[in-house]
Design a protein around this motif. Structure first.
Motif, mmCIF file in Angstrom:
data_model
loop_
_atom_site.group_PDB
_atom_site.id
_atom_site.type_symbol
_atom_site.label_atom_id
_atom_site.label_comp_id
_atom_site.label_asym_id
_atom_site.label_seq_id
_atom_site.Cartn_x
_atom_site.Cartn_y
_atom_site.Cartn_z
ATOM 1 N N MET A 33 34.433 49.425 89.857
ATOM 2 C CA MET A 33 34.425 50.174 88.598
ATOM 3 C C MET A 33 33.380 49.609 87.638
ATOM 4 O O MET A 33 32.721 50.355 86.920
ATOM 5 N N THR A 81 44.125 49.098 89.370
ATOM 6 C CA THR A 81 42.985 48.730 88.545
ATOM 7 C C THR A 81 42.600 49.954 87.723
ATOM 8 O O THR A 81 42.558 51.055 88.252
ATOM 9 N N ALA A 82 42.345 49.764 86.463
ATOM 10 C CA ALA A 82 41.978 50.901 85.621
ATOM 11 C C ALA A 82 40.775 50.565 84.767
ATOM 12 O O ALA A 82 40.616 49.434 84.322
ATOM 13 N N LYS A 83 39.940 51.575 84.598
ATOM 14 C CA LYS A 83 38.841 51.432 83.637
ATOM 15 C C LYS A 83 39.195 52.298 82.441
ATOM 16 O O LYS A 83 39.535 53.466 82.596
ATOM 17 N N PRO A 143 37.425 36.217 82.862
ATOM 18 C CA PRO A 143 36.529 37.157 83.542
ATOM 19 C C PRO A 143 36.085 38.212 82.540
ATOM 20 O O PRO A 143 36.917 38.745 81.801
ATOM 21 N N ARG A 144 34.795 38.509 82.518
ATOM 22 C CA ARG A 144 34.270 39.467 81.546
ATOM 23 C C ARG A 144 33.387 40.491 82.233
ATOM 24 O O ARG A 144 32.725 40.194 83.234
ATOM 25 N N LEU A 145 33.377 41.677 81.652
ATOM 26 C CA LEU A 145 32.419 42.698 82.068
ATOM 27 C C LEU A 145 31.091 42.320 81.443
ATOM 28 O O LEU A 145 31.025 42.086 80.244
ATOM 29 N N ILE A 155 44.010 45.252 85.056
ATOM 30 C CA ILE A 155 44.578 45.067 86.389
ATOM 31 C C ILE A 155 46.054 44.728 86.231
ATOM 32 O O ILE A 155 46.407 43.881 85.411
ATOM 33 N N GLY A 194 24.776 41.886 72.333
ATOM 34 C CA GLY A 194 23.827 41.201 71.460
ATOM 35 C C GLY A 194 23.103 40.045 72.114
ATOM 36 O O GLY A 194 22.304 39.367 71.481
ATOM 37 N N LEU A 195 23.385 39.838 73.403
ATOM 38 C CA LEU A 195 22.754 38.699 74.072
ATOM 39 C C LEU A 195 21.279 38.943 74.315
ATOM 40 O O LEU A 195 20.901 40.022 74.707
ATOM 41 N N THR A 220 40.610 42.452 91.406
ATOM 42 C CA THR A 220 40.620 43.335 92.577
ATOM 43 C C THR A 220 39.196 43.795 92.892
ATOM 44 O O THR A 220 38.325 43.780 92.017
ATOM 45 N N ILE A 267 38.443 46.788 81.689
ATOM 46 C CA ILE A 267 39.100 46.971 82.980
ATOM 47 C C ILE A 267 40.461 46.312 82.893
ATOM 48 O O ILE A 267 40.589 45.201 82.367
ATOM 49 N N LEU A 307 46.190 42.134 83.270
ATOM 50 C CA LEU A 307 44.974 41.340 83.062
ATOM 51 C C LEU A 307 43.945 42.266 82.415
ATOM 52 O O LEU A 307 43.706 43.370 82.887
ATOM 53 N N GLU A 325 22.896 30.910 71.735
ATOM 54 C CA GLU A 325 22.339 31.721 70.646
ATOM 55 C C GLU A 325 22.094 30.817 69.462
ATOM 56 O O GLU A 325 23.020 30.219 68.926
ATOM 57 N N ASP A 331 40.443 55.712 84.139
ATOM 58 C CA ASP A 331 40.223 55.918 85.563
ATOM 59 C C ASP A 331 41.081 54.888 86.297
ATOM 60 O O ASP A 331 40.873 53.692 86.129
ATOM 61 N N ILE A 383 40.053 42.750 81.149
ATOM 62 C CA ILE A 383 38.691 42.219 81.247
ATOM 63 C C ILE A 383 37.853 42.949 80.230
ATOM 64 O O ILE A 383 37.652 44.158 80.340
ATOM 65 N N ASN A 384 37.382 42.250 79.215
ATOM 66 C CA ASN A 384 36.574 42.962 78.232
ATOM 67 C C ASN A 384 35.111 42.594 78.347
ATOM 68 O O ASN A 384 34.731 41.636 79.001
ATOM 69 N N GLN A 385 34.339 43.422 77.682
ATOM 70 C CA GLN A 385 32.897 43.362 77.828
ATOM 71 C C GLN A 385 32.359 42.222 76.973
ATOM 72 O O GLN A 385 32.849 42.002 75.872
ATOM 73 N N ILE A 386 31.345 41.561 77.468
ATOM 74 C CA ILE A 386 30.711 40.548 76.640
ATOM 75 C C ILE A 386 29.607 41.245 75.862
ATOM 76 O O ILE A 386 28.936 42.134 76.373
ATOM 77 N N GLY A 387 29.464 40.839 74.603
ATOM 78 C CA GLY A 387 28.612 41.542 73.646
ATOM 79 C C GLY A 387 27.230 41.903 74.159
ATOM 80 O O GLY A 387 26.622 41.181 74.929
#
Lengths: 218, 328
Positions: free
Chosen positions: B246, A179-181, B271-273, A141, A217-218, B240, A139, A209, B292, A168, A211-215
């Protein structure tokens, strides 16, 4: 073929809010927009989705009208047909005709097309494997449109290696941050890492800004 | 049964919680207490209710001739409990007070992140030289026994990665933005009204508070040697409502996550997804940490990361660890 498949806009000249001419949108992404005439609309967001090339091997019963049964759903789905090879002398073991088709359409519509084909009695023997197998969603921003979206996407895109496949954008107001995805697909992890590094560089440069995904693998 | 004499430095929310918890515990006696301006001593044990009443009425708990530093240096006590607010830049005045106590051969328990994040190796070495305990469970994730959990519960396991929701204020704001569609500004105002955010919430929302906790974890539990400057920080103030919407479309939340990869020497708060099914996605002001590990796989600790008696719970555990391990 335009990459923009939908712009969710409110066509209301009276309403307060952000008014963008459609021309601006064309300029913003650098792709032809479906509408030709210039009109003022309030744009809430834009959804961009790239067409993905998919190869299909279909089996048709050897009787009249079967090719149409295959072509019609493809045509209705909005896909582009890139090639069709229909070799009458190559038959499957059960005597059906084999047709190889390469089409181009947004990935999200593929499942729908498969259903439509099957409903028409067409057997799908093989679907061309997507070679960009690694997917990551981000995401963003910031002032995404003002900072040359085309440049952002082009710098990440490396043909057949890593590509922005979906974008998006939601714009609350002209001067407010959007905001964009954004979805990136890549052939494998190292190429993805490279694409992400490029995205991070762009984010720093354009004050976005990220915002990235956390793995997983958790 | 021996009664251990406690000097309580700091009479804010956590200090009052400690007083409350220790009041019902015959193993401890508060013989000295100090706030930021004054102090009070009674070798027979203070009537802490009276002390707090006086502080409420006059703004001071005792005599200005006995400030915290003098109590640490001159009063008679066995354990110093230091629970004053965090100074992230210098750790003072708590850092000097803690050093004074340790050098006198007194045990120290603190919930103050400043001294621990800035000088943990020095303070731990000093404590070892003086054969006293220096414990700080309450500095990270409040009531959650994350430090002892890693050090003893997961002893022998190599930690490959650590992920944490370490700031309850941010987690509350993000939860409210997601659930109610509030803007960042609205959610922050609500957090303030409910006492979940301080008047100046800068350190919470820009990720500094979580980063300090990450530094404490890295240096004291994972054998690293890092400072706050080594933690890449991004706060939540630019998020936001659209971003949360989203994220939701694909079953994700956005949370302020502290990440730590010991082998890569990578520390980050941003901040993380994160998938809503991930155990780190906790509601409201809760804290959560996933570790972990080499043998145990992923282990997640969840609980209250702040609060008066909640933090006092961590302090009580530290106190009992000391009374268990040491004779005096």
């Amino acid at each position: 073929m335009p990459d923009i498949i939908s712009a969710y806009c409110e066509n209301n000249g009276e309403e307060e809010g952000v008014y963008l001419s459609i021309q601006r949108t064309i300029y913003a992404y650098g792709n032809p927009y479906p509408f030709q005439k210039e009109e003022i609309i309030r744009i809430r967001g834009i959804r961009l989705q790239k067409n993905v090339r998919t190869s299909l091997r279909l089996e048709l019963k050897d009787k009249p009208g079967q090719l149409l049964a295959a072509i019609e759903p493809i045509s209705k789905s909005g896909a582009n047909i890139i090639t069709i090879s229909h070799q009458r002398d190559t038959k499957s073991v059960n005597g059906a005709l084999i047709v190889d088709i390469v089409i181009s359409l947004p990935e999200t519509r593929l499942a729908e097309l498969m259903d439509a084909l099957r409903a028409n009695g067409v057997a799908i023997v093989r679907i061309g494997t997507e070679h960009l197998t690694c997917t990551k969603t981000f995401i963003l921003i910031g002032h995404i449109l003002h900072t040359d979206l085309t440049d952002t996407v082009n710098r990440i895109d490396k043909k057949n290696i890593a590509e922005v496949t979906e974008l998006d954008i939601v714009m609350p107001g002209m001067e407010e941050p959007s905001t964009a995805k954004l979805t990136i697909k890549a052939v494998s992890e190292p190429e993805m890492t490279q694409a992400v590094l490029t995205l991070k560089e762009i984010a720093v440069e354009k004050h976005l800004l990220i915002i990235n995904q956390i793995g997983g693998g958790l | 049964m021996k009664t251990w004499n406690v000097a309580l430095i700091g009479l804010g929310s956590v200090g009052r919680g400690v007083a409350e918890v220790l009041a019902g515990d015959g193993r401890f006696r508060i013989v000295a207490a100090a706030d930021s301006k004054s102090g009070v001593i009674d070798p027979a044990g203070l009537n802490i209710e009276e002390v707090l009443a006086k502080k409420k009425k006059t703004g001071r708990c005792g005599d200005t001739a006995w400030p915290a530093a003098r109590i640490a240096a001159e009063a008679e006590y066995d354990i110093l409990v230091e629970v004053t607010p965090t100074n992230a830049d210098t750790g003072e005045p708590a850092l000097s007070i803690i050093k004074t106590a340790i050098k006198r051969g007194k045990h120290v328990v603190t919930s103050n992140k400043g001294p621990v994040s800035l000088a943990s190796s020095e303070l731990l070495r000093l404590a070892e030289e003086n054969n006293v305990g220096f414990l700080f469970e309450g500095t990270v994730a409040g009531a959650v026994p994350i430090l002892r959990g890693i050090k003893y519960g997961l002893a022998g396991n190599k930690i490959k990665a650590l992920y944490g929701v370490l700031n309850g204020t941010c987690n509350y704001i993000l939860t409210r933005m997601e659930e109610e569609g509030l803007t960042y500004v609205q959610a922050l105002a609500e957090a303030r009204d409910l006492g979940y955010a301080e008047a100046d919430p800068t350190y919470d929302i820009n990720g500094t508070d979580a980063a300090i906790k990450l530094v404490i974890l890295a240096n004291t539990m994972l054998g690293m040697d890092v400072t706050l400057a080594d933690v890449k920080r991004t706060g939540i103030s630019d998020l936001t409502v659209d971003a949360l919407l989203m994220a939701e479309e694909t079953g994700h939340s956005i949370r302020l996550i502290a990440t730590l990869y010991p082998e890569k020497n990578l520390l980050e708060v941003s901040p993380r997804l994160i998938s809503k099914t991930n155990p780190l996605v906790v509601a409201g002001t809760l804290n959560a940490v996933t570790v972990e590990t080499e043998y145990a796989g992923a282990i997640t600790f969840i609980g209250r990361g702040a609060g008066s008696v909640e933090t006092a719970s961590a302090i009580l555990a530290d106190l009992l660890f000391i009374t268990d391990k040491y004779d005096r």
